[in-house]
Structures are given as structure tokens and as C-alpha cells.
Write a protein that holds these residues in place. Structure first.
Motif, PDB file in Angstrom:
ATOM      1  N   CYS A 181       2.850 -11.695   4.216  1.00 24.24           N
ATOM      2  CA  CYS A 181       2.791 -11.015   2.914  1.00 24.24           C
ATOM      3  C   CYS A 181       2.334 -12.011   1.845  1.00 24.24           C
ATOM      4  O   CYS A 181       3.058 -12.955   1.506  1.00 24.24           O
ATOM      5  N   MET A 216       9.103  -9.197   2.782  1.00 27.79           N
ATOM      6  CA  MET A 216       7.990  -8.383   2.288  1.00 27.79           C
ATOM      7  C   MET A 216       8.233  -8.137   0.809  1.00 27.79           C
ATOM      8  O   MET A 216       9.340  -7.770   0.408  1.00 27.79           O
ATOM      9  N   CYS A 240       0.535  -8.178  -6.791  1.00 31.11           N
ATOM     10  CA  CYS A 240       1.005  -7.192  -5.812  1.00 31.11           C
ATOM     11  C   CYS A 240       0.743  -5.758  -6.237  1.00 31.11           C
ATOM     12  O   CYS A 240       0.840  -4.845  -5.411  1.00 31.11           O
TER      13      CYS A 240
HETATM   14 FE1  SF4 Z   1       0.993  -6.581   0.147  1.00 31.84          FE
HETATM   15 FE2  SF4 Z   1       2.623  -5.577   2.019  1.00 31.84          FE
HETATM   16 FE3  SF4 Z   1       3.289  -7.826   0.720  1.00 31.84          FE
HETATM   17 FE4  SF4 Z   1       3.320  -5.478  -0.572  1.00 31.84          FE
HETATM   18  S1  SF4 Z   1       4.653  -6.054   1.172  1.00 31.84           S
HETATM   19  S2  SF4 Z   1       2.448  -7.437  -1.351  1.00 31.84           S
HETATM   20  S3  SF4 Z   1       1.592  -4.403   0.398  1.00 31.84           S
HETATM   21  S4  SF4 Z   1       1.522  -7.545   2.113  1.00 31.84           S
END
Ligand code: SF4
Length: 406
Positions: free
Chosen positions: A169, A385, A55
């Protein structure tokens, strides 16, 4: 510049720590959702790749620039842009347009959609707004949720379990795969907007571009390093599968050929001498730059849920939500819960829908998952997320020179 593209099924090794530059300050550990960073305070750290979600949150937090991404498709994309036999489709995520201006001296948070379209058009990209695909995602995910909800109300077991989890995500999907594989059936079966965009560009898009699918090169421009790993997953070749079933004999190709982070897109524009700040705005070149407000809010925590509830309202009641904004799922609380009662025309009764929105996953998801595991979750639908605040704070965004991530 090193330029290696992720190979199929290359799921680990994207993010690493340069031991020569690491001071052992522990800043990165505070942001790692899985505790994958090893090393005592003051000693050089390393990443347990078997636990890394890719991430990039550690990379954003490191004050010494000691954490690196090991794969970049930048050179490949530049070569494809110069190839007259290739149509290069640039697929732009919602969170990129509010951040990339910083790389060109514009204000933090300034929305530069038209300028970004203009700069990428000058570079040779066809413009495909990922918001278009986010609209597709929410129709799929919202319809799937209604299917599961109806099965629950009718006492049937022919649909997936509730609560349904969002699936857009890749950090969250990887977390579930690593830690709670028994909960995978709760994930929506809808692909993320990135992967839907790639599949659409190489199927329906082949007609729009009047180009053989094998000569379409898809490039996602993302706020997220984990999206590179997502694109490399071998199951994401559905355009090839579809086209093969319709007579295309081309060798296997991926739905998404390359992913550039917001930082890398800025680098690409600089390499091509394109100053985004002074570029004229452009409106796009096909229906792929049309989208709704629901697609736009995918970039922030609560956005996917708000978009899903708008769809559920319209499908269940036949009417649009009287007020599109659904405040209970907005804001930056770690776990936001909300309920809505809707009259379901198909069932001729009111249904109560309980939802939750989780961001900054490493700090907030465990109690929510423990309830699901124990069969006592009060929720029907949960958005998760990985990054604090959602994708606007993703690991591929411009790096704050102060070194603080959140
Ligand atoms: Fe990727 Fe968005 Fe998940 Fe963060 S929140 S790992 S930027 S998809």
C-alpha cells in the motif's frame, strides 16, 4: 481533458482542493490519515502537500466535488493504443473488477472480470491480471517473512527485523517514510503487485509479446490514486536495469508507464464507445490472466495476511492449510490480531506466529506503531492498508453519489 503524466520523483501535488468550490464543511478532514487538510470550518480548505499521502480519501468524501486529481494519463494511453508499434499492457487490480460495473449501470459490487477483460481487449490492451503479480508478491513476501522468523528463532541478526510490515500500500509506505523513517527496515522488501507486474511485463513479458521492452507500454488500472505516485518513483526501473545488463541499449524507461484509476478506465471505455455492460466476456490472452484465490483477496483488508499465512503454512509444514479461509483476519475491526502454531520442518519444532491486520490506517495504526517503537510489539507480521476496508474503498473507485465514503 487535461492530460499530464506524473514525472519521475513527482511525489506531491496529485490531490488539491479548489478553493472556489470548497464550503469548509470539514467532511474531508475526517478521512485524512495525516491531518494534512488546513482551514477553519466555513472557510476554504487547502492541503499541506508535505503531509499528503495522495490516497484520495478526501476526494471521495467531499460532497461538493471540490477536491481534484491533477494528473491523468488518459490521453497518453489512448494515443498508445492507436500506435501499431506499441504493445499496451493493461494490468488490472483485484478491486477494480468489483466496482467498475457501477459506472455502466451494473449492480454495486458485481464481479465483472470477464467483461472488463473483454472491454479492454476491444480497446486494444493485452490483458495482464494484477492477481498474477499478487501471487508473485506473496511468494516473495511470505519467503522473506520465513527468513526473518528463522533468523529470530536461531538468534541470528542477518535478516530484517520483526515484525515485518506489508509493503503493497503506497499510502502506508509514504506514512512510514514521513513519520517513522526509523521503522522502514520493518517493511517487506517485496515490491507491490503493481510494480512487480510492470517489471515482469517488460522482461519475461517481452518474450510472451515478442516485442522490444522499450515498445511495451504498461498501464495499471487501480482503485487507488496513490498508485500514480508509486509508479512515478525513480527506483522503479528494474526492468530497464535488468534488460540493460542483458544487452538492451534503450534509453531508461519506467516499469509502470501509466496508472488509470477505476474512474478513468470507465472514462476511457466511454471515450472509445465501449459499453462494458454489453461487452462479451474474454478469458485473456496469455498466462498473465491466470492466478490463484490468494492473489484475488489482496483487494480487501486481511487479504494479504491470509495469503501470506497460506504460503507460510505450505513452506513450513509442507502441507496446504486444511482450510484456506483464515477467519480471524477477516472482517472490519480496525485492528485484527490472530495467532497460529505451525510445525516447522526445517527447525523440527513448533513455531507460534502472531499477526495483526490494520486498515483505516489514520484511525488505527498509531498504538500498533508505538508498541513496535518501544520494542514490545507482540506481532511477527503486520498488514497495513491505508483505506477503510482496504483497496475496495480506494480513492480511485467510483464516487458514491450520496457523498459518503465509508
Ligand atoms: Fe491505495 Fe489500497 Fe492503500 Fe487505499 S489501501 S491507499 S487503495 S493501496
Amino acid at each position: 481533458m487535461t492530460a499530464t503524466t506524473l514525472q519521475p520523483n513527482e511525489m506531491t501535488g496529485l490531490i488539491t482542493i479548489d478553493a472556489a468550490r470548497c464550503k469548509g464543511c470539514d467532511a474531508c478532514k475526517k478521512f485524512c490519515p495525516t491531518g494534512a487538510i488546513d482551514g477553519a470550518s466555513g472557510a476554504a480548505h487547502s492541503i499541506d502537500q508535505s503531509q499528503c499521502l495522495s490516497c484520495g480519501q478526501c476526494l471521495m468524501a467531499c460532497p461538493f466535488g471540490a477536491i481534484n486529481e491533477n494528473h491523468s494519463a488518459l490521453e497518453t494511453v489512448i494515443q498508445k493504443l492507436a500506435d501499431k508499434n506499441t504493445t499496451v499492457v493493461g494490468i488490472i487490480a483485484p478491486a477494480v473488477r468489483v466496482a467498475i460495473g457501477e459506472e455502466f449501470g451494473l449492480g454495486a459490487g458485481e464481479l465483472v472480470t470477464g467483461k472488463l477483460y473483454g472491454a479492454m481487449h476491444r480497446a486494444g490492451f493485452k490483458i495482464f491480471d494484477c492477481n498474477f503479480a499478487a501471487d508473485l508478491t506473496i511468494m516473495e513476501e511470505g519467503s522473506e517473512f520465513i527468513h526473518r522468523l528463522h533468523a529470530l528463532v536461531k538468534g541470528e541478526d542477518n535478516a530484517g527485523p520483526l515484525p515485518q510490515f506489508t509493503s503493497c500500500c503506497p499510502g502506508w509506505v509514504r506514512y512510514l517514510e514521513l513519520r517513522y523513517p526509523s521503522l522502514l527496515p520493518h517493511l517487506s522488501t517485496a515490491k507491490s503487485p503493481q510494480q512487480m507486474a510492470g517489471a515482469v511485463a517488460k522482461t519475461y513479458g517481452a518474450n510472451v509479446y515478442d516485442m522490444e521492452p522499450k515498445n511495451i507500454f504498461t498501464v495499471a488500472v487501480m482503485p487507488c490514486t496513490a498508485k500514480k505516485v508509486e509508479a512515478s518513483r525513480p527506483e522503479f526501473n528494474s526492468a530497464w536495469q535488468y534488460n540493460k545488463a542483458h544487452g538492451d541499449h534503450a534509453a531508461e524507461y519506467a516499469d509502470m508507464d501509466a496508472v488509470l484509476t477505476t474512474r478513468e478506465m470507465a472514462q476511457l471505455l466511454r471515450l472509445l464507445d465501449i459499453d462494458l455492460a454489453t461487452t462479451d466476456e474474454y478469458r485473456g490472452d496469455s498466462l498473465f490472466s491466470q492466478y490463484t484465490g490468494a492473489g484475488t483477496i489482496f483487494g480487501t483488508t486481511g487479504g494479504v495476511m491470509e495469503a501470506a499465512l497460506r504460503t507460510a503454512h505450505k513452506v513450513l509444514t509442507g502441507d496446504e492449510m486444511p482450510r484456506l479461509e483464515f477467519e480471524p483476519v477477516r472482517g472490519l475491526e480496525g485492528v485484527k490480531a490472530a495467532s497460529i502454531t505451525l510445525y516447522d520442518r526445517a527447525l523440527s519444532q513448533n513455531v507460534d506466529i502472531h499477526v495483526a491486520v490494520v486498515h483505516d490506517m489514520g484511525h488505527n495504526i498509531e498504538p500498533v506503531l508505538q508498541e513496535v517503537l518501544a520494542g514490545i510489539s507482540p506481532y511477527h507480521f503486520i498488514e497495513v492498508m491505508n483505506c477503510a476496508g482496504g483497496c475496495v474503498n480506494g480513492g480511485g473507485q467510483p464516487i458514491d453519489p450520496s457523498g459518503s465514503s465509508w
